[in-house]
Structures are given as structure tokens and as C-alpha cells.
Design an enzyme around this catalytic site. Structure first.
Site, PDB file in Angstrom:
ATOM      1  N   ASP A 104     -46.662 -39.775 -82.886  1.00 27.09           N
ATOM      2  CA  ASP A 104     -45.438 -40.368 -82.346  1.00 27.09           C
ATOM      3  C   ASP A 104     -44.204 -39.556 -82.491  1.00 27.09           C
ATOM      4  OD1 ASP A 104     -47.427 -42.673 -82.092  1.00 27.09           O
ATOM      5  OD2 ASP A 104     -46.735 -43.701 -83.996  1.00 27.09           O
ATOM      6  N   GLU A 110     -55.369 -41.631 -70.877  1.00 29.05           N
ATOM      7  CA  GLU A 110     -56.427 -42.506 -71.611  1.00 29.05           C
ATOM      8  C   GLU A 110     -56.630 -43.645 -70.935  1.00 29.05           C
ATOM      9  OE1 GLU A 110     -55.625 -44.080 -75.446  1.00 29.05           O
ATOM     10  OE2 GLU A 110     -57.538 -45.399 -75.245  1.00 29.05           O
ATOM     11  N   GLU A 159     -49.615 -38.018 -74.269  1.00 30.72           N
ATOM     12  CA  GLU A 159     -50.819 -38.905 -73.833  1.00 30.72           C
ATOM     13  C   GLU A 159     -50.202 -40.228 -73.560  1.00 30.72           C
ATOM     14  OE1 GLU A 159     -53.599 -42.284 -75.568  1.00 30.72           O
ATOM     15  OE2 GLU A 159     -51.316 -41.888 -75.947  1.00 30.72           O
ATOM     16  N   HIS A 163     -47.735 -39.173 -78.793  1.00 32.06           N
ATOM     17  CA  HIS A 163     -48.438 -40.148 -78.259  1.00 32.06           C
ATOM     18  C   HIS A 163     -47.834 -41.256 -77.568  1.00 32.06           C
ATOM     19  CE1 HIS A 163     -50.555 -43.841 -80.112  1.00 32.06           C
ATOM     20  NE2 HIS A 163     -51.564 -43.280 -79.527  1.00 32.06           N
ATOM     21  N   ARG A 164     -48.241 -41.533 -76.552  1.00 34.72           N
ATOM     22  CA  ARG A 164     -47.379 -42.656 -75.542  1.00 34.72           C
ATOM     23  C   ARG A 164     -46.052 -42.023 -75.530  1.00 34.72           C
ATOM     24  NH1 ARG A 164     -48.935 -48.169 -79.233  1.00 34.72           N
ATOM     25  NH2 ARG A 164     -51.251 -47.610 -79.991  1.00 34.72           N
ATOM     26  N   HIS A 209     -50.413 -49.688 -72.588  1.00 32.36           N
ATOM     27  CA  HIS A 209     -51.274 -49.887 -73.664  1.00 32.36           C
ATOM     28  C   HIS A 209     -52.030 -51.202 -73.788  1.00 32.36           C
ATOM     29  CE1 HIS A 209     -52.807 -50.023 -77.606  1.00 32.36           C
ATOM     30  NE2 HIS A 209     -53.090 -48.832 -77.598  1.00 32.36           N
ATOM     31  N   ASP A 212     -51.338 -44.257 -71.466  1.00 26.65           N
ATOM     32  CA  ASP A 212     -52.600 -45.260 -71.547  1.00 26.65           C
ATOM     33  C   ASP A 212     -52.437 -45.842 -69.977  1.00 26.65           C
ATOM     34  OD1 ASP A 212     -53.435 -45.404 -74.458  1.00 26.65           O
ATOM     35  OD2 ASP A 212     -51.326 -46.044 -74.708  1.00 26.65           O
ATOM     36  N   LYS A 235     -57.885 -47.231 -70.330  1.00 25.95           N
ATOM     37  CA  LYS A 235     -57.859 -48.276 -71.138  1.00 25.95           C
ATOM     38  C   LYS A 235     -58.665 -49.742 -70.682  1.00 25.95           C
ATOM     39  CE  LYS A 235     -55.530 -48.160 -75.182  1.00 25.95           C
ATOM     40  NZ  LYS A 235     -56.386 -47.651 -76.021  1.00 25.95           N
TER      41      LYS A 235
HETATM   42  O1  G3P Z   1     -55.577 -41.336 -77.019  1.00 27.58           O
HETATM   43  C1  G3P Z   1     -55.528 -41.413 -78.454  1.00 27.58           C
HETATM   44  C2  G3P Z   1     -55.058 -42.807 -78.807  1.00 27.58           C
HETATM   45  O2  G3P Z   1     -54.026 -42.986 -77.973  1.00 27.58           O
HETATM   46  C3  G3P Z   1     -56.069 -43.866 -78.693  1.00 27.58           C
HETATM   47  O3  G3P Z   1     -55.600 -44.949 -79.331  1.00 27.58           O
HETATM   48  O4  G3P Z   1     -54.726 -47.369 -79.175  1.00 27.58           O
HETATM   49  O5  G3P Z   1     -53.145 -45.528 -79.415  1.00 27.58           O
HETATM   50  O6  G3P Z   1     -54.616 -45.673 -77.337  1.00 27.58           O
HETATM   51  P1  G3P Z   1     -54.429 -46.046 -78.873  1.00 27.58           P
HETATM   52 MG    MG Z   2     -53.529 -44.026 -76.054  1.00 25.55          MG
END
Ligand code: G3P
Ligand code: MG
Length: 240
Positions: free
Chosen positions: A227, A107, A41, A14-15, A55, A43, A109
Site C-alpha cells: 500500500d 486480479e 495491482e 497494491h490497489r 475490490h 481488482d 475478483k
Molecule cells: O493481489 C494481491 C492482493 O490484492 C490479494 O488480496 O484482498 O487485497 O485483493 P486483496
Molecule cells: Mg487484490
């Protein structure tokens, strides 16, 4: 079957592996891959003519700058410190780093990147021999997903949802989405069954605790965004 996401349980960094390295930076993505994540993943938001991997709407939390991202020209944004000397990457730079090794979940944003993202994905498939399976484009903004689909229906879509699960499932059905991405706070076992019944994979965000990944695996989810991909993968291995 996806070449990248074929395992019974997958983990997206995640990120990047943002529990260990500055989020949405090349270092974090590289680390997630080293840790064995099957996907990353990130943003994206469009600034000028560039797709930046970032993000927040403001610079304050993750850089040494302050103010709205869209108030600055790209060269100024790119000169900022995004943590530990890392720079805010372009999406194209992340793709060059990944080089088809894992799936890239883009993703969206903002409310304007759809066509540019669709173009970049299509370009990598048509000109650089990437597979569509190496991409998954997601958003909470269904209009962005609709626009990606209209630009190129071959691009796999992931539908993000934090509430209105029924609405998300209906949208996914109408647009031939690949996967549902519910939040850990809203997902339940019946949703997982419903999504699977409709033919979608289910990837849950953001899962960093053992008890949560154990519950997700018990419910039969296909993967999580974490994470700390190394910890989630090691623990999942013991459960599967
Ligand atoms: O794509 C899953 C998650 O990243 C969505 O929320 O705010 O972490 O971008 P956020
Ligand atoms: Mg995200």
C-alpha cells in the site's frame, strides 16, 4: 526476461498506492507510478458489459453508496464517490492512464470476468502495441485463471494463494504460470525455494512493514505488493 519486472526486487502498488490515495482509483494508480512502483495491482469485476476496478462485493466500505455492486447499473456505480471525489474506474481507463509505463496486475475478483479480461489484454497487445509482459492476470479462483489461459495462453498468469500452497504450485505448473502470489501470512522460506525451483517468480501480498520486507528479501522473494510502495522501495534499496 520481463521488461517490466526485471529488477531483483520489484514493488507493485497494491490497489495503487492505497496507503495514500483512495484504493483502486486513477489517483492511487498514478501515485504508485510516481513513487517508482514497477507494477500496479488492481481488482476487477464485471458489471453488465464493463470491467470495473473495484475490490469489495458491496459499496459500503469505499464509496458513498450502499448495497451489492452487482445490484446497480454501471452509470449509477460510476456516479458514486469512490473517495476524495474519485470515481470507480473502468479497467480500460486504468490501462489508458498507465500507457505501458509499468506492469498491470489484474486480479479477477468475481467468477465471470475471465473471458472479458483475456479479450481486453489481447486487444491491447494486438491493436495498441502493448506487450504481454505488461500484464499479469491473477486470481484466487483457479477456474478463472484456467479460462484466461484457455482464451489466450500467452497471457502471463499469477497464482494467488493464502493456504494450500502445494495445490497452487501444482496448478501453476500445469498452466505455465509466470508467478506465485502467496499472502504474507502463509509464505515461508521453503515455499519460496520450491516456487523458484519450479521456475516461478514469487510476489508476496500485502507487505507494508520494514521487518516484513526485510524478511521477504532475506528469503529471496522477487517482489511485494504494498500500500506504501515509496516506503518499501526506499527500505529495500538499503537492504539490497
Ligand atoms: O493481489 C494481491 C492482493 O490484492 C490479494 O488480496 O484482498 O487485497 O485483493 P486483496
Ligand atoms: Mg487484490
Amino acid at each position: 526476461m520481463s521488461t517490466y519486472l526485471h529488477r531483483s526486487f520489484v514493488c507493485f502498488g497494491h490497489r495503487g498506492a492505497c496507503g495514500y490515495a483512495p484504493e483502486n482509483t486513477l489517483r492511487a494508480f498514478d501515485l504508485a507510478i510516481q513513487q517508482g512502483a514497477q507494477g500496479i495491482e488492481l481488482d476487477v469485476q464485471q458489471v453488465g458489459n464493463e470491467l470495473l476496478v473495484f475490490h469489495d462485493k458491496t459499496l459500503n466500505r469505499t464509496t458513498n453508496g450502499t448495497g451489492w455492486v452487482t445490484d446497480f447499473p454501471v452509470p449509477v456505480l460510476r456516479a458514486l464517490d469512490a473517495g476524495g471525489g474519485e470515481r470507480i474506474p473502468l479497467l480500460s481507463e486504468v490501462l489508458a492512464l498507465v500507457n505501458q509505463r509499468v506492469c498491470v496486475n489484474i486480479e479477477i475478483k468475481d467468477h465471470q470476468s475471465a473471458e472479458a479480461v483475456a479479450h481486453l489484454v489481447t486487444h491491447h497487445v494486438q491493436q495498441h502495441q502493448w506487450s504481454y509482459e505488461a500484464f499479469l492476470v491473477s486470481s484466487f479462483d483457479f477456474d478463472q485463471l484456467r479460462r484466461v489461459h484457455n482464451a489466450n495462453p500467452a497471457i502471463p498468469l499469477g497464482v494467488l494463494c493464502e493456504n494450500s500452497l502445494d495445490e497452487a504450485l501444482a496448478f501453476a505448473g500445469e498452466h505455465g504460470a509466470f508467478s506465485m502470489h502467496p499472502s504474507l501470512t502463509c509464505v515461508n522460506e521453503s515455499f519460496v525455494e520450491q516456487a523458484h525451483g519450479a521456475g516461478f517468480k514469487v510476489y508476496v501480498f500485502t507487505v507494508n512493514e520494514r521487518a516484513d520486507v526485510a524478511r521477504m528479501i532475506a528469503w529471496g522473494v522477487d517482489g511485494v505488493f504494498s500500500d506504501v510502495p515509496d516506503q518499501m522501495l526506499a527500505y529495500a534499496l538499503r537492504l539490497l
